[in-house]
Motif scaffolding. Structure first.
Motif, mmCIF file in Angstrom:
data_model
loop_
_atom_site.group_PDB
_atom_site.id
_atom_site.type_symbol
_atom_site.label_atom_id
_atom_site.label_comp_id
_atom_site.label_asym_id
_atom_site.label_seq_id
_atom_site.Cartn_x
_atom_site.Cartn_y
_atom_site.Cartn_z
ATOM 1 N N ILE A 152 97.893 88.033 13.452
ATOM 2 C CA ILE A 152 97.211 89.330 13.538
ATOM 3 C C ILE A 152 98.195 90.448 13.852
ATOM 4 C CG2 ILE A 152 95.030 88.273 14.260
ATOM 5 C CD1 ILE A 152 95.603 89.513 17.074
ATOM 6 N N ASP A 153 99.485 90.146 13.747
ATOM 7 C CA ASP A 153 100.520 91.085 14.167
ATOM 8 C C ASP A 153 100.456 92.431 13.450
ATOM 9 O OD1 ASP A 153 101.461 89.246 15.950
ATOM 10 O OD2 ASP A 153 102.999 88.473 14.602
ATOM 11 N N LEU A 154 100.218 92.429 12.150
ATOM 12 C CA LEU A 154 100.183 93.695 11.411
ATOM 13 C C LEU A 154 99.037 94.593 11.863
ATOM 14 C CD1 LEU A 154 101.077 92.540 7.798
ATOM 15 C CD2 LEU A 154 102.511 93.807 9.409
ATOM 16 N N ILE A 155 97.956 93.988 12.264
ATOM 17 C CA ILE A 155 96.807 94.757 12.757
ATOM 18 C C ILE A 155 96.993 95.116 14.227
ATOM 19 C CG2 ILE A 155 94.325 94.660 13.216
ATOM 20 C CD1 ILE A 155 94.161 92.747 10.765
ATOM 21 N N TRP A 156 97.452 94.155 15.029
ATOM 22 C CA TRP A 156 97.539 94.328 16.472
ATOM 23 C C TRP A 156 98.679 95.248 16.893
ATOM 24 C CZ3 TRP A 156 94.801 94.685 20.459
ATOM 25 C CH2 TRP A 156 95.313 94.564 21.734
ATOM 26 N N ALA A 157 99.790 95.282 16.167
ATOM 27 C CA ALA A 157 100.962 96.065 16.572
ATOM 28 C C ALA A 157 100.634 97.550 16.790
ATOM 29 C CB ALA A 157 102.098 95.886 15.578
ATOM 30 N N PRO A 158 100.037 98.240 15.827
ATOM 31 C CA PRO A 158 99.746 99.662 16.074
ATOM 32 C C PRO A 158 98.654 99.867 17.120
ATOM 33 C CG PRO A 158 98.957 99.013 13.899
ATOM 34 C CD PRO A 158 99.730 97.856 14.449
ATOM 35 N N ILE A 159 97.698 98.955 17.170
ATOM 36 C CA ILE A 159 96.624 99.074 18.165
ATOM 37 C C ILE A 159 97.198 98.909 19.568
ATOM 38 C CG2 ILE A 159 94.516 97.987 19.038
ATOM 39 C CD1 ILE A 159 93.879 97.258 16.080
ATOM 40 N N SER A 160 98.050 97.905 19.760
ATOM 41 C CA SER A 160 98.610 97.664 21.090
ATOM 42 C C SER A 160 99.530 98.805 21.518
ATOM 43 C CB SER A 160 99.353 96.331 21.127
ATOM 44 O OG SER A 160 100.483 96.348 20.289
ATOM 45 N N GLY A 161 100.297 99.347 20.578
ATOM 46 C CA GLY A 161 101.138 100.497 20.910
ATOM 47 C C GLY A 161 100.317 101.694 21.361
ATOM 48 N N TYR A 162 99.223 101.937 20.657
ATOM 49 C CA TYR A 162 98.330 103.040 21.014
ATOM 50 C C TYR A 162 97.689 102.812 22.382
ATOM 51 C CZ TYR A 162 94.365 106.221 20.896
ATOM 52 O OH TYR A 162 93.444 107.188 21.205
ATOM 53 N N ILE A 163 97.186 101.606 22.611
ATOM 54 C CA ILE A 163 96.555 101.298 23.901
ATOM 55 C C ILE A 163 97.549 101.463 25.044
ATOM 56 C CG2 ILE A 163 95.537 99.455 25.296
ATOM 57 C CD1 ILE A 163 94.231 98.407 22.706
ATOM 58 N N MET A 164 98.792 101.039 24.823
ATOM 59 C CA MET A 164 99.806 101.161 25.867
ATOM 60 C C MET A 164 100.028 102.629 26.240
ATOM 61 S SD MET A 164 101.956 99.494 27.860
ATOM 62 C CE MET A 164 102.531 97.953 27.182
ATOM 63 N N THR A 165 100.073 103.510 25.239
ATOM 64 C CA THR A 165 100.298 104.928 25.543
ATOM 65 C C THR A 165 99.099 105.562 26.244
ATOM 66 O OG1 THR A 165 99.510 105.678 23.368
ATOM 67 C CG2 THR A 165 101.873 105.235 23.598
ATOM 68 N N LYS A 166 97.922 105.034 26.022
ATOM 69 C CA LYS A 166 96.727 105.562 26.687
ATOM 70 C C LYS A 166 96.555 104.977 28.086
ATOM 71 C CE LYS A 166 95.705 108.300 23.490
ATOM 72 N NZ LYS A 166 96.007 109.703 23.715
ATOM 73 N N LEU A 167 96.958 103.728 28.262
ATOM 74 C CA LEU A 167 96.818 103.072 29.567
ATOM 75 C C LEU A 167 97.840 103.605 30.560
ATOM 76 C CD1 LEU A 167 95.129 100.900 30.970
ATOM 77 C CD2 LEU A 167 96.806 99.227 30.221
ATOM 78 N N TYR A 168 99.041 103.903 30.070
ATOM 79 C CA TYR A 168 100.118 104.419 30.918
ATOM 80 C C TYR A 168 100.616 105.726 30.324
ATOM 81 C CZ TYR A 168 99.928 99.707 32.714
ATOM 82 O OH TYR A 168 99.487 98.531 33.264
ATOM 83 N N LYS A 169 100.236 106.825 30.932
ATOM 84 C CA LYS A 169 100.583 108.161 30.431
ATOM 85 C C LYS A 169 102.043 108.488 30.738
ATOM 86 C CE LYS A 169 96.602 109.618 28.899
ATOM 87 N NZ LYS A 169 96.403 110.010 27.540
ATOM 88 N N GLY A 170 102.519 109.536 30.139
ATOM 89 C CA GLY A 170 103.858 110.032 30.416
ATOM 90 C C GLY A 170 104.916 109.393 29.542
ATOM 91 N N GLU A 171 106.159 109.698 29.871
ATOM 92 C CA GLU A 171 107.286 109.219 29.079
ATOM 93 C C GLU A 171 107.392 107.698 29.095
ATOM 94 O OE1 GLU A 171 112.121 109.668 28.858
ATOM 95 O OE2 GLU A 171 110.967 111.127 30.009
ATOM 96 N N SER A 172 107.176 107.084 30.252
ATOM 97 C CA SER A 172 107.285 105.621 30.319
ATOM 98 C C SER A 172 106.208 104.951 29.478
ATOM 99 C CB SER A 172 107.231 105.133 31.763
ATOM 100 O OG SER A 172 106.029 105.524 32.392
ATOM 101 N N GLY A 173 105.022 105.531 29.399
ATOM 102 C CA GLY A 173 103.970 104.990 28.547
ATOM 103 C C GLY A 173 104.301 105.094 27.073
ATOM 104 N N LYS A 174 104.926 106.205 26.678
ATOM 105 C CA LYS A 174 105.336 106.372 25.285
ATOM 106 C C LYS A 174 106.427 105.377 24.909
ATOM 107 C CE LYS A 174 104.179 111.256 25.144
ATOM 108 N NZ LYS A 174 104.706 112.627 25.090
ATOM 109 N N ILE A 175 107.397 105.217 25.796
ATOM 110 C CA ILE A 175 108.472 104.252 25.548
ATOM 111 C C ILE A 175 107.900 102.841 25.469
ATOM 112 C CG2 ILE A 175 110.550 103.204 26.536
ATOM 113 C CD1 ILE A 175 111.173 106.035 27.685
ATOM 114 N N ALA A 176 107.019 102.515 26.389
ATOM 115 C CA ALA A 176 106.396 101.187 26.386
ATOM 116 C C ALA A 176 105.541 100.983 25.135
ATOM 117 C CB ALA A 176 105.548 100.991 27.636
#
Length: 89
Positions: A25-49
């Motif tokens: 499910i990597d092709l589907i999950w990769a962009p979703i997980s990146g987006y969730i990470m930026t929403k769960l952790y705001k700021g520069e560290s969230g964007k990098i993560a």
């Protein structure tokens, strides 16, 4: 910071990492997980993560890296927590 939210975010991070372990499910999950990470952790560290999580999920053979849980430890254990950079779900 509410202790209840802190551990709720840990459980959420573990669940999101477990979803990332599901093969094929990597092709589907990769962009979703990146987006969730930026929403769960705001700021520069969230964007990098978020970028790191996207790359980790899109590359084959790297699903074993628990990026959400690592970010939780970074945010709540190793880094001084700033209430404005974390979303309490």
């Amino acid at each position: 910071m509410n202790l209840k939210h802190k551990y709720r975010n840990l459980i959420l991070s573990i669940i999101l990492d477990l979803i990332g372990f599901i093969p094929f499910i990597d092709l589907i999950w990769a962009p979703i997980s990146g987006y969730i990470m930026t929403k769960l952790y705001k700021g520069e560290s969230g964007k990098i993560a978020g970028v790191f999580t996207f790359i980790e999920e899109i590359l084959p053979m790297t699903d074993f890296v628990p990026s959400f849980t690592i970010m939780w430890f970074y945010t709540y254990v190793f880094k001084k927590v700033d209430k404005n950079t974390i979303i309490e779900v």
